[in-house]
Design a protein around this motif. Structure first.
Motif, PDB file in Angstrom:
ATOM      1  N   LEU A  65       0.843  -1.188   0.000  1.00  0.00           N
ATOM      2  CA  LEU A  65       0.000   0.000   0.000  1.00  0.00           C
ATOM      3  C   LEU A  65       0.885   1.247   0.000  1.00  0.00           C
ATOM      4  O   LEU A  65       0.618   2.227  -0.687  1.00  0.00           O
ATOM      5  CB  LEU A  65      -0.904  -0.018   1.240  1.00  0.00           C
ATOM      6  N   GLN A  97       3.445  -0.645   4.532  1.00  0.00           N
ATOM      7  CA  GLN A  97       2.190  -1.362   4.788  1.00  0.00           C
ATOM      8  C   GLN A  97       1.829  -2.291   3.632  1.00  0.00           C
ATOM      9  O   GLN A  97       1.869  -1.888   2.469  1.00  0.00           O
ATOM     10  CB  GLN A  97       1.061  -0.375   5.013  1.00  0.00           C
ATOM     11  N   ILE A 101      -1.088  -4.978   2.062  1.00  0.00           N
ATOM     12  CA  ILE A 101      -2.449  -5.513   2.103  1.00  0.00           C
ATOM     13  C   ILE A 101      -2.373  -6.947   1.577  1.00  0.00           C
ATOM     14  O   ILE A 101      -1.705  -7.200   0.573  1.00  0.00           O
ATOM     15  CB  ILE A 101      -3.419  -4.658   1.269  1.00  0.00           C
ATOM     16  N   LYS A 113      -4.526  -5.719   6.593  1.00  0.00           N
ATOM     17  CA  LYS A 113      -3.396  -4.802   6.417  1.00  0.00           C
ATOM     18  C   LYS A 113      -2.349  -5.134   7.466  1.00  0.00           C
ATOM     19  O   LYS A 113      -2.673  -5.369   8.617  1.00  0.00           O
ATOM     20  CB  LYS A 113      -3.883  -3.365   6.595  1.00  0.00           C
ATOM     21  N   ASN A 147       1.175  -3.700   9.158  1.00  0.00           N
ATOM     22  CA  ASN A 147       2.131  -2.613   9.306  1.00  0.00           C
ATOM     23  C   ASN A 147       3.485  -3.233   9.634  1.00  0.00           C
ATOM     24  O   ASN A 147       3.664  -3.846  10.690  1.00  0.00           O
ATOM     25  CB  ASN A 147       1.673  -1.685  10.438  1.00  0.00           C
ATOM     26  N   ARG A 160      -1.573  -6.014  12.738  1.00  0.00           N
ATOM     27  CA  ARG A 160      -2.422  -6.480  11.639  1.00  0.00           C
ATOM     28  C   ARG A 160      -3.843  -6.010  11.881  1.00  0.00           C
ATOM     29  O   ARG A 160      -4.313  -6.004  13.009  1.00  0.00           O
ATOM     30  CB  ARG A 160      -2.460  -7.996  11.611  1.00  0.00           C
ATOM     31  N   LEU A 184      -9.444  -5.589   7.231  1.00  0.00           N
ATOM     32  CA  LEU A 184     -10.099  -4.479   6.532  1.00  0.00           C
ATOM     33  C   LEU A 184     -11.484  -4.883   6.028  1.00  0.00           C
ATOM     34  O   LEU A 184     -12.385  -4.060   5.944  1.00  0.00           O
ATOM     35  CB  LEU A 184      -9.268  -4.043   5.318  1.00  0.00           C
ATOM     36  N   ASP A 230      -9.575   2.643   7.580  1.00  0.00           N
ATOM     37  CA  ASP A 230      -9.099   1.278   7.744  1.00  0.00           C
ATOM     38  C   ASP A 230     -10.151   0.226   7.433  1.00  0.00           C
ATOM     39  O   ASP A 230     -10.175  -0.841   8.036  1.00  0.00           O
ATOM     40  CB  ASP A 230      -8.549   1.078   9.163  1.00  0.00           C
TER      41      ASP A 230
END
Ligand code: HEC
Length: 506
Positions: A58, A62, A64, A74, A76, A82, A85, A138
């Motif tokens: 993303l 990050q 996805i 998602k 990070n 986590r 979404l 988010d």
């Protein structure tokens, strides 16, 4: 309480509170890889996932990712956090079916779209859907169905990516149909090209049609190079897994032609009609999946290469491209059988490589899944190795030279019937103790020469799948395989000779 104790408690409290905000986590190194110059570390950035089918960046930190049962999440990479979404409500997940390919719009600021391809079911029929979701904070909202096409119990593809010119590409499966791939009016077994809203671009090769190229079986990889060249990876039947270079309005042959134009019938068809050969094919098959073009200076040895990950051969492969990207000039195999089946590959904005394993799927290989499968792995340059580094090796090709029964069995039968000959419940019947194996040689020879389809009963259980033909193997090779299956897995039946096979072939 002493002041010092209070300070310590307070300090710990502050750090614990900040943990997910400022602190970058250090991921454990699970392997190292040595290239000509660059040393890579393999780290686990996420684990305990269920078949992460696609991973996409993303932004610089990050990811996805999709999971086959329908989750889009998602990750990070700085904090390890986590977040779910979206949960696709109407996914039909069984064996290879479920939430499959995903891609993000090339300009997420202007068009914050996530595109997904998944299988769904209504009463008796299976379909593949292409859906566009909008990323809002988010969550993913506003699902719009762009297209629905026929699906099946297998061969539903699918991958998605954007071409250099901003058009969306969807690699679809042939849905087990004998006619779809060659029918330019069907949307199955195709590369489809569309606008961001799913409509047909004015400059598509067939006016008013999404079809861009056809004649495909089951594609699991799709990528576009910096120069805009489109490549796919595709599963062959019992032989000839492929990488194709996609050009508009070309026919890639399936099911009339499998892989290279090397059989007399195939050569005859290709002489008469336009048919395009793959730029690489593999026999024995490797089950190719995710494919990604690499051109970053971060790993200079991999510049201008296709990175291909595989399921059956459980590896990451570097396919070095020629300068013009039209041919594959070299191939190196990495991490074979170290992390099990590998489904997805992507490259971070800074040039690190990320892989997703697929050991929780329907067809785990010996020794897998490990307790923390499935995992997302990161490959990035480091100064020092903490493990004895793996190196890239040339692929072994057994085609042509006759080897022993076990090696042949592992190349051609093991992926379905398993190393112990016990098969997979409800899908691949056992060879151990099966009447078809230990009984009359004639019936067994017929099965491997002709393949099998329709319902059969093996050791009291019903099976209704397809087994490909192995008539491309030499008499001597088939004799070795059949003798092997008749005298292993607890079976004690007579040998089968090359002469018997040669007789029955006629
Ligand atoms: C792609 C998966 C796949 C591969 C590879 C494969 N088979 Fe099969 N095989 C099947 C399926 C599926 C069936 C059941 C077919 C049906 O339901 O009609 C089957 C059935 C059989 C049977 C009859 C049933 C039984 O279990 O005895 C034999 C014998 C057999 N296979 C032998 C082989 C041999 C030998 C090889 C390697 C040369 C091989 N197969 C490779 C999928 C496979």
């Amino acid at each position: 309480m002493k002041i010092r104790t209070i300070i310590i408690i307070l300090t710990l409290g502050i750090f614990a509170g900040c943990k997910n905000v400022n602190q970058k986590i250090e991921y454990p190194v699970v392997a190292n890889i040595k290239l000509t110059k660059t040393l890579l570390a393999v780290t686990v950035v996420a684990d305990s996932l269920r078949v992460p089918w696609d991973i996409q960046f993303l932004d610089d930190h990050q990811i996805i990712y999709t999971e086959i049962a329908g989750q889009i999440s998602k990750l990070n990479l700085q904090t390890g956090e986590r977040k779910l979404l979206y949960n696709v409500p109407d996914v039909y997940q069984k064996r290879t079916l479920g939430l499959l390919g995903m891609c993000l719009s090339p300009n997420m600021k202007e068009n914050p779209y996530v595109f997904i391809s998944y299988t769904t079911k209504t009463s008796e029929d299976v379909f593949s859907k292409l859906v566009r979701l909008t990323l809002e904070n988010d969550t993913l909202v506003n699902p719009e169905v762009l297209h629905t096409i026929p699906g099946s119990t297998g061969h539903n593809g699918a991958r998605l990516t954007f071409a250099k010119d901003g058009k969306l590409l969807w690699a679809t499966g042939d849905a087990h149909s004998k006619t779809f791939a060659q029918d330019s009016t069907s949307l199955n077994g195709k590369i489809l090209r569309m606008n961001i809203d799913g409509s047909v671009p004015a400059d598509n090769p067939i006016p008013g049609s999404l079809v861009y190229a056809w004649g495909f079986r089951n594609m699991q990889g799709l990528t576009v190079s910096d120069k805009g060249v489109i490549y796919t990876s595709e599963h062959g039947d019992a032989i000839e897994d492929e990488v194709n270079l996609i050009k508009p309005q070309q026919n890639y042959g399936w099911p009339q032609i499998e892989g290279m134009h090397d059989l007399p019938e195939e050569i005859a068809i290709a002489k008469k009609h336009q048919r395009t050969e793959p730029i690489r094919s593999w026999t024995p098959v490797i089950a190719p999946s995710g494919l990604k073009y690499y051109n970053s200076a971060t790993i200079p040895e991999w510049k201008n290469s296709l990175l291909l990950v595989t399921l059956k051969s459980q590896s990451l492969r570097q396919l070095k491209l020629s300068d013009d990207g039209q041919t594959i000039t070299d191939e190196l195999v990495f991490l074979e059988k170290q992390f099990g089946r590998i489904r997805a590959v992507t490259v971070s904005p800074s040039g690190d490589v990320y892989l997703a394993t697929s050991n929780q799927d329907w067809n785990p290989q010996p020794g897998f899944p490990k307790p923390n499968d499935d995992r997302i792995l990161k490959l990035s340059p480091v100064k020092k190795a903490v493990h004895k580094p793996f190196i890239g090796v040339k692929p072994t090709t057994e085609k042509g030279n006759v080897v022993d029964g076990l090696t042949l069995y592992n190349s051609y039968c093991e992926s379905c019937h398993k190393p112990d000959g016990k098969g997979v419940a409800n899908v691949f019947p056992p060879l151990a103790g099966a009447e078809q194996v230990i009984g009359e040689p004639k019936k067994l020879i017929d099965i491997v020469l002709g393949g099998l389809s329709g319902e059969i009963t093996v050791k009291g259980n019903k099976y209704d799948q397809q087994m490909p033909t192995f008539n491309f193997l030499k008499d001597e090779e088939l004799a070795k395989i059949l003798t092997y299956v008749r005298s292993n897995f607890g079976n004690r039946s007579s040998e089968i000779s090359a002469t018997e096979i040669s007789k029955q072939r006629k």
